[in-house]
Design a protein around this motif. Structure first.
Motif, PDB file in Angstrom:
ATOM      1  N   PRO A  45      82.626  28.161  39.294  1.00  0.00           N
ATOM      2  CA  PRO A  45      84.017  27.843  38.957  1.00  0.00           C
ATOM      3  C   PRO A  45      84.283  28.274  37.512  1.00  0.00           C
ATOM      4  O   PRO A  45      83.415  28.132  36.645  1.00  0.00           O
ATOM      5  N   LEU A  46      85.467  28.784  37.255  1.00  0.00           N
ATOM      6  CA  LEU A  46      85.782  29.206  35.890  1.00  0.00           C
ATOM      7  C   LEU A  46      86.182  28.037  35.000  1.00  0.00           C
ATOM      8  O   LEU A  46      85.925  28.052  33.801  1.00  0.00           O
ATOM      9  N   LYS A  47      86.809  27.030  35.587  1.00  0.00           N
ATOM     10  CA  LYS A  47      87.366  25.931  34.813  1.00  0.00           C
ATOM     11  C   LYS A  47      86.822  24.583  35.278  1.00  0.00           C
ATOM     12  O   LYS A  47      86.482  24.407  36.453  1.00  0.00           O
ATOM     13  N   SER A  48      86.763  23.644  34.364  1.00  0.00           N
ATOM     14  CA  SER A  48      86.400  22.277  34.719  1.00  0.00           C
ATOM     15  C   SER A  48      87.387  21.746  35.757  1.00  0.00           C
ATOM     16  O   SER A  48      88.594  21.969  35.655  1.00  0.00           O
ATOM     17  N   GLY A  49      86.850  21.044  36.752  1.00  0.00           N
ATOM     18  CA  GLY A  49      87.681  20.460  37.781  1.00  0.00           C
ATOM     19  C   GLY A  49      88.072  21.400  38.892  1.00  0.00           C
ATOM     20  O   GLY A  49      88.647  20.985  39.901  1.00  0.00           O
ATOM     21  N   GLU A  50      87.774  22.691  38.747  1.00  0.00           N
ATOM     22  CA  GLU A  50      88.179  23.669  39.756  1.00  0.00           C
ATOM     23  C   GLU A  50      87.391  23.508  41.050  1.00  0.00           C
ATOM     24  O   GLU A  50      87.927  23.600  42.151  1.00  0.00           O
ATOM     25  N   GLY A  51      86.082  23.318  40.930  1.00  0.00           N
ATOM     26  CA  GLY A  51      85.269  22.985  42.085  1.00  0.00           C
ATOM     27  C   GLY A  51      84.792  24.133  42.931  1.00  0.00           C
ATOM     28  O   GLY A  51      83.737  24.036  43.549  1.00  0.00           O
ATOM     29  N   THR A  52      85.532  25.224  43.007  1.00  0.00           N
ATOM     30  CA  THR A  52      85.184  26.348  43.870  1.00  0.00           C
ATOM     31  C   THR A  52      84.694  27.517  43.029  1.00  0.00           C
ATOM     32  O   THR A  52      85.348  27.914  42.057  1.00  0.00           O
ATOM     33  N   ALA A  53      83.541  28.066  43.428  1.00  0.00           N
ATOM     34  CA  ALA A  53      82.964  29.183  42.683  1.00  0.00           C
ATOM     35  C   ALA A  53      83.727  30.472  42.975  1.00  0.00           C
ATOM     36  O   ALA A  53      84.122  30.734  44.115  1.00  0.00           O
ATOM     37  N   HIS A  54      83.921  31.268  41.942  1.00  0.00           N
ATOM     38  CA  HIS A  54      84.500  32.598  42.101  1.00  0.00           C
ATOM     39  C   HIS A  54      83.398  33.579  42.495  1.00  0.00           C
ATOM     40  O   HIS A  54      82.259  33.461  42.041  1.00  0.00           O
ATOM     41  N   ARG A  55      83.728  34.555  43.293  1.00  0.00           N
ATOM     42  CA  ARG A  55      82.733  35.521  43.771  1.00  0.00           C
ATOM     43  C   ARG A  55      82.701  36.717  42.814  1.00  0.00           C
ATOM     44  O   ARG A  55      83.326  37.745  43.038  1.00  0.00           O
ATOM     45  N   ILE A  56      82.018  36.526  41.726  1.00  0.00           N
ATOM     46  CA  ILE A  56      81.931  37.442  40.583  1.00  0.00           C
ATOM     47  C   ILE A  56      83.308  37.621  39.945  1.00  0.00           C
ATOM     48  O   ILE A  56      84.065  38.550  40.249  1.00  0.00           O
ATOM     49  N   PRO A  57      83.673  36.702  39.053  1.00  0.00           N
ATOM     50  CA  PRO A  57      84.960  36.790  38.363  1.00  0.00           C
ATOM     51  C   PRO A  57      84.985  37.965  37.382  1.00  0.00           C
ATOM     52  O   PRO A  57      83.965  38.351  36.819  1.00  0.00           O
TER      53      PRO A  57
END
Length: 704
Positions: A45-57
């Motif tokens: 995740p890029l941000k706190s609280g986002e919860g979902t991982a980005h697939r190579i941001p």
């Protein structure tokens, strides 16, 4: 408000990913053909609280200091070998013969039911922002481990060598770092792998060519222990991409007593765990290290002991005496620094009025034939551009009276200045009909010209020539030109920051008497310790300090007030190669059984390392991590350099090691809070089998 003002004045302020990401681990950066810099990070995740991982941001910047989020790379259907729920780690992006190629670690594949059958995936794209097409097969398949499980096939990094051959470096602690030759398109293995760094010591490889050598950057210790993370970057070099890689002391990165010259380690400011690097070069020719770090005051993305918050940092990389070091050895910055030079590049998105007849702009680049000259000003200069040269043509740059061309008809990179001429053969395997970067630097009367792929991996081909200075620069020949830049050449830093001042000896115990000097006290006295033959002899105990057991003895004394250095000479022969986890001995700064920092020579699996470990309470648990310091010998000298931070009152302990007592390797720094009173002392613990005795020659305290 302060950050905004600093950014307006072109300052570099870490973390540079602050604008779009709280965490952006394992970063790599490339300069795109569109004139922007692009950064790629591990799937989190890029941000706190986002919860979902980005697939190579993916981040994008026009100046390497201000970044925005542009999307995720791997948004489509996963490749058929990727198991559901797999993550993508540590991407490496290159521009290879006309397209962008991304390598990345895949944490789980369909090879087995094991969730750790790692592989290296690969995807291609026409632009640095995508769309990315995943290849159906991994470029490096999962590798079974000799003692079970799967080897750590992660952390890829590509290199295009001086002969045009392509290589991929990969690996981690279980299995070590290896390199495999690649096919010309960079998508397939083209031979067997060669191990270049010992297992259980390094990961996060990144290789660049600089002058006559290939430099293998690698990270050691735990990447992700929150505020106790001791991740750090070391380097070795070789005349061959296949190694062997040795450090500044001639120690091999494949040896049990593993070599590695420090490049970046924590310095006592807010950043710990500074590691997993890439590299980028600005328009003035100055190199910068791109890496992640952990703010020890804010180490986790959300809950403690969850995802580590590892934002992207950028700092100047200096080459001093043939070896790279961040900010001349000062390490990661947490105050404003001079920004990279990024302004003034002409990307021909609009037609400049100074293009003469014979040249025009099309699709964001200049195309034509003839000579174009611009004023460069007096003094040292760097001229660079991305060039695309037709098969029957030559195209290059001018700098003063000198001309450097990529001559495809002759198959050469040719530099001329008056009657002087130098050339080097172009590698036959590369397509110079696609974009390649040519950079020409003149310092004094010395010209250096280098051809690279998007400024990455160092020069593929280079020439040098004595020239006379001039005040014009431009391009000449026939073909396509983009991202043309004329800048004042960077001024290299030639001296490292000063080592800590040792001072005079104010107290010592040379263990020459029948008993310890007054002032020593035991925590859990070990009756097996003796003083004889001028040494303190301590059979390595079966106990330990780390964790909650706290069964090992510690010999301590009260530390002096203010700044000081404590030094010892310890002989500990734990052999090489075999497993002796975790026999160790050395110095300790001790504020309690669960609040200490120990600088020990230690056996860790098959390696022999010097580790500066730190344990302390954090969020209801004990946090522990270590940073490596130089290479041990049978007899090793160790130092802890203590200073008080005048702003915070914190205790800073910087580590040093030596194998001869004269030449010292400076290591990382751990801190103790203001108001604590850590003692100093000795330890010898971690395992009693096979039996081995640590022999201390002395303990000395130096003060300014």
């Amino acid at each position: 408000m302060l950050r905004a003002l600093l950014l307006m004045t072109s300052m570099l302020v870490n973390p540079v990913s602050h604008g779009f990401a709280d965490t952006f681990a394992d970063p790599t950066v490339i300069h795109g053909q569109d004139g922007y810099w692009y950064a790629y990070g591990t799937s989190d995740p890029l941000k706190s609280g986002e919860g979902t991982a980005h697939r190579i941001p993916i981040g994008r910047s026009s100046n390497l200091t201000d970044w925005t989020y542009v999307g995720d790379a791997l948004t489509g259907t996963a490749a058929p070998y990727v198991a559901p729920g797999a993550s993508y780690w540590a991407p490496d992006v290159r521009y290879l013969d006309g397209r962008y190629v991304m390598y990345y670690g895949v944490t789980d594949t369909t090879t087995s039911t094991d969730t750790n059958d790692f592989a290296i995936g690969v995807a291609t794209s026409p632009t640095p922002a995508g769309p990315w097409t995943q290849q159906s097969e991994p470029v490096v398949a999962p590798r079974p481990g000799g003692s079970g499980g799967w080897l750590n096939t992660i952390d890829p990094a590509e290199l295009t060598a001086a002969d045009g051959s392509r290589y991929l470096y990969f690996g981690s602690y279980y299995g070590g770092i290896s390199v495999v030759p690649l096919s010309a398109d960079g998508l397939h293995p083209a031979g067997s792998a060669t191990q270049v760094a010992l297992d259980n010591k390094y990961e996060g490889a990144y290789v660049v060519r600089h002058d006559a050598y290939y430099y293998l950057f690698a990270s050691s210790s735990n990447c992700c222990a929150g505020p106790a993370t001791g991740y750090a970057v070391s380097v070795g070099r070789s005349a061959s991409p296949l190694g062997p890689f040795t450090d500044a002391n001639g120690m091999s990165m494949l040896a049990s007593r593993t070599g590695g010259t420090p490049v970046l380690t924590q310095n006592g400011n807010k950043w710990v765990g500074t590691g997993h690097n890439g590299m980028v070069t600005d328009l003035s020719g100055q190199d910068y290290l791109v890496y992640h770090g952990i703010d020890r005051n804010n180490p986790y993305l959300d809950a403690a002991y969850g995802i580590n918050r590892r934002p992207m940092l950028v700092d100047r990389l200096d080459w001093i005496g043939g070896w790279p070091t961040v900010r001349a050895g000062a390490g990661a910055s947490d105050t404003p620094q001079a920004a990279p030079v990024t302004a003034g590049s002409q990307n021909f998105s609009t037609a400049p009025g100074w293009l003469p007849r014979g040249w025009k702009t099309v699709d964001g680049y200049a195309t034509g034939s003839g000579t174009v000259r611009r004023q460069s000003g007096a003094g040292d200069v760097r001229v660079e551009a991305d060039l695309r040269v037709p098969a029957d043509s030559a195209l290059g740059l001018t700098a003063g009276p000198a001309t450097v061309t990529i001559d495809r008809r002759a198959g050469r990179l040719i530099a001329t200045s008056g009657s002087r001429r130098a050339w080097a053969a172009l590698p036959s395997g590369l397509d110079f009909g696609t974009w390649h970067n040519l950079a020409v630097s003149i310092r004094g009367n010395q010209l250096t010209a280098e051809v690279t792929e998007a400024r990455q991996s160092g020069p593929i081909v280079a020439v040098s020539l004595k020239v006379m200075p001039g005040t014009t620069a431009g391009f000449t020949g026939r073909g396509d030109v983009d991202n043309f830049s004329v800048q004042r050449l960077y001024r290299p830093v030639t001296g490292a920051v000063a080592a800590p001042r040792l001072g005079r000896v104010t107290w010592s115990d040379d263990f020459s008497g029948p008993a310890l000097k007054a002032g020593w006290t035991w925590v859990r006295q070990d009756d097996a310790v003796t003083i004889a033959g001028g040494t303190l002899n301590w059979p390595v105990e079966a106990g330990d300090l780390s964790g909650t057991a706290n069964t090992a003895g510690v010999l301590t004394r009260t530390a002096p007030r203010g700044d000081y250095t404590v030094e010892t000479k310890v002989t500990l022969d734990v052999g090489v190669d075999d497993v002796r986890n975790y026999q160790q001995a050395g110095l300790v700064a001790y504020a309690g059984d669960d609040d200490f920092a120990r600088l020990d020579t230690v056996a860790i699996w098959n390696t022999r390392q010097i580790e500066f470990g730190r344990e302390f309470p954090y969020a209801g648990q004990l946090a522990y991590g270590g940073v490596t310091v130089g290479t041990p010998a049978v007899t090793t000298w160790l130092r802890l350099v203590h200073t008080l931070d005048p702003r915070t009152g914190e205790h800073h302990f910087r580590s040093e090691s030596s194998t001869d007592g004269r030449t010292w390797t400076l290591g990382g720094t751990w801190t103790f809070p203001a108001g604590t009173t850590p003692k100093i002392g000795l330890d010898a613990h971690g395992g009693a089998t096979p039996a081995v005795t640590a022999r201390f020659d002395y303990v000395r305290i130096h003060q300014p």
